[in-house]
Write a protein that holds these residues in place. Structure first.
Motif, PDB file in Angstrom:
ATOM      1  N   ASP A  18       0.808  -1.216   0.000  1.00  0.00           N
ATOM      2  CA  ASP A  18       0.000   0.000   0.000  1.00  0.00           C
ATOM      3  C   ASP A  18       0.844   1.269   0.000  1.00  0.00           C
ATOM      4  O   ASP A  18       0.309   2.356  -0.100  1.00  0.00           O
ATOM      5  N   ILE A  19       2.163   1.158   0.101  1.00  0.00           N
ATOM      6  CA  ILE A  19       3.026   2.332   0.077  1.00  0.00           C
ATOM      7  C   ILE A  19       3.537   2.515  -1.350  1.00  0.00           C
ATOM      8  O   ILE A  19       4.234   1.670  -1.875  1.00  0.00           O
ATOM      9  N   ALA A  20       3.179   3.611  -1.976  1.00  0.00           N
ATOM     10  CA  ALA A  20       3.551   3.822  -3.373  1.00  0.00           C
ATOM     11  C   ALA A  20       5.001   4.256  -3.525  1.00  0.00           C
ATOM     12  O   ALA A  20       5.659   3.895  -4.484  1.00  0.00           O
ATOM     13  N   LEU A  21       5.523   5.032  -2.592  1.00  0.00           N
ATOM     14  CA  LEU A  21       6.869   5.579  -2.732  1.00  0.00           C
ATOM     15  C   LEU A  21       7.726   5.271  -1.510  1.00  0.00           C
ATOM     16  O   LEU A  21       7.931   6.120  -0.652  1.00  0.00           O
ATOM     17  N   PRO A  22       8.242   4.058  -1.413  1.00  0.00           N
ATOM     18  CA  PRO A  22       9.075   3.720  -0.261  1.00  0.00           C
ATOM     19  C   PRO A  22      10.497   4.236  -0.453  1.00  0.00           C
ATOM     20  O   PRO A  22      11.347   3.556  -1.004  1.00  0.00           O
ATOM     21  N   HIS A  23      10.756   5.455  -0.017  1.00  0.00           N
ATOM     22  CA  HIS A  23      12.082   6.030  -0.192  1.00  0.00           C
ATOM     23  C   HIS A  23      12.401   6.954   0.963  1.00  0.00           C
ATOM     24  O   HIS A  23      11.519   7.416   1.680  1.00  0.00           O
ATOM     25  N   HIS A  24      13.661   7.216   1.119  1.00  0.00           N
ATOM     26  CA  HIS A  24      14.092   8.141   2.162  1.00  0.00           C
ATOM     27  C   HIS A  24      14.587   9.447   1.549  1.00  0.00           C
ATOM     28  O   HIS A  24      14.263  10.510   2.014  1.00  0.00           O
ATOM     29  N   ASP A  25      15.390   9.339   0.514  1.00  0.00           N
ATOM     30  CA  ASP A  25      15.942  10.515  -0.148  1.00  0.00           C
ATOM     31  C   ASP A  25      15.374  10.571  -1.559  1.00  0.00           C
ATOM     32  O   ASP A  25      15.828   9.860  -2.444  1.00  0.00           O
ATOM     33  N   ARG A 116       1.585  10.874 -19.298  1.00  0.00           N
ATOM     34  CA  ARG A 116       1.147   9.680 -18.581  1.00  0.00           C
ATOM     35  C   ARG A 116       2.172   8.560 -18.707  1.00  0.00           C
ATOM     36  O   ARG A 116       2.932   8.498 -19.672  1.00  0.00           O
ATOM     37  N   VAL A 117       2.148   7.694 -17.734  1.00  0.00           N
ATOM     38  CA  VAL A 117       2.989   6.496 -17.698  1.00  0.00           C
ATOM     39  C   VAL A 117       2.050   5.332 -17.448  1.00  0.00           C
ATOM     40  O   VAL A 117       1.295   5.335 -16.477  1.00  0.00           O
ATOM     41  N   ARG A 118       2.069   4.338 -18.356  1.00  0.00           N
ATOM     42  CA  ARG A 118       1.118   3.235 -18.216  1.00  0.00           C
ATOM     43  C   ARG A 118       1.689   1.952 -18.806  1.00  0.00           C
ATOM     44  O   ARG A 118       2.609   1.978 -19.621  1.00  0.00           O
ATOM     45  N   THR A 119       1.114   0.837 -18.410  1.00  0.00           N
ATOM     46  CA  THR A 119       1.509  -0.476 -18.927  1.00  0.00           C
ATOM     47  C   THR A 119       0.569  -0.846 -20.069  1.00  0.00           C
ATOM     48  O   THR A 119      -0.648  -0.722 -19.933  1.00  0.00           O
ATOM     49  N   VAL A 120       1.140  -1.285 -21.190  1.00  0.00           N
ATOM     50  CA  VAL A 120       0.344  -1.662 -22.357  1.00  0.00           C
ATOM     51  C   VAL A 120       0.815  -3.011 -22.893  1.00  0.00           C
ATOM     52  O   VAL A 120       1.950  -3.421 -22.669  1.00  0.00           O
ATOM     53  N   GLN A 121      -0.092  -3.671 -23.608  1.00  0.00           N
ATOM     54  CA  GLN A 121       0.248  -4.889 -24.341  1.00  0.00           C
ATOM     55  C   GLN A 121       0.690  -4.475 -25.735  1.00  0.00           C
ATOM     56  O   GLN A 121      -0.040  -3.763 -26.425  1.00  0.00           O
ATOM     57  N   ALA A 170       6.965  -1.912 -12.647  1.00  0.00           N
ATOM     58  CA  ALA A 170       6.042  -1.038 -13.366  1.00  0.00           C
ATOM     59  C   ALA A 170       5.159  -0.272 -12.386  1.00  0.00           C
ATOM     60  O   ALA A 170       4.931   0.936 -12.557  1.00  0.00           O
ATOM     61  N   ASP A 171       4.681  -0.936 -11.336  1.00  0.00           N
ATOM     62  CA  ASP A 171       3.871  -0.250 -10.329  1.00  0.00           C
ATOM     63  C   ASP A 171       4.675   0.825  -9.612  1.00  0.00           C
ATOM     64  O   ASP A 171       4.154   1.906  -9.317  1.00  0.00           O
ATOM     65  N   ALA A 172       5.952   0.550  -9.338  1.00  0.00           N
ATOM     66  CA  ALA A 172       6.789   1.538  -8.659  1.00  0.00           C
ATOM     67  C   ALA A 172       7.000   2.772  -9.530  1.00  0.00           C
ATOM     68  O   ALA A 172       6.874   3.902  -9.056  1.00  0.00           O
TER      69      ALA A 172
END
Length: 182
Positions: A18-25, A116-121, A170-172
């Protein structure tokens, strides 16, 4: 000496879903996935070749041929640099934008310029070779510009045979785009 460019940030692997951006810096450039076995294997083979070239340079130096020694040592250094560049190839993210690192070029696009950034076939290259297969690709569309080459594909050297890793990466990247884009 830690080689930080070889591994993705551990926070990406250890973060909850559920955490979209797991980062510190957020200003540090990072690859949101680990290099795949094909990429690491190719770099290892290049480094093996470089080690043989360095041994040959030592043998030639002992034989007394200075110009051949310099040629062999410089050639080995070029192969080592190539192996390191192969390991750096991929998609990198930070608060500034999205960076595509290829063998010879690097392209950076600020998040604000991506619509936009998206996943496509779509048909994707298999291990970067001319052969194409049907697969998934993460694509980014900049404002009013030519579309970027696919950021990630499920058949490149990082994700071939690792569909779960492709989905997480891709989700990240999509999470970074949603957070820092418009």
């Amino acid at each position: 000496m830690p080689l930080t460019f070889l591994t993705a940030d551990r926070a990406f692997d250890e973060a909850a879903d559920d955490i979209a951006l797991p980062h510190h810096d957020e200003n540090r450039w990072r690859r949101p996935y680990r290099p795949g076995p094909w990429r690491v294997g190719a770099a290892a083979l290049l480094l093996l070749l470089a080690s043989y070239m360095l041994v040959a340079a030592v043998i030639v130096a002992l034989a007394g041929a200075l110009s051949a020694t310099i040629t062999a040592a410089v050639s080995a250094a070029v192969v080592i640099a190539l192996a390191l560049r192969v390991l750096r190839m991929g998609t990198w993210v930070s608060a500034q934008g999205l960076r595509q690192v290829s063998l010879l070029t690097t392209r950076t696009v600020p998040w604000q310029r991506l619509s936009r950034v998206r996943t496509v076939q779509q048909p994707v290259k298999w291990l970067g070779l001319p052969r194409t297969v049907q697969g998934q690709a993460l694509v980014a569309s900049p404002d009013g510009k030519e579309p970027l080459r696919p950021l990630l594909t499920d058949h490149n050297a990082d994700f071939l045979g690792r569909p779960g890793a492709f989905d997480r990466a891709a989700d990240a990247v999509e999470g970074w785009a949603a957070h820092y884009g418009r």
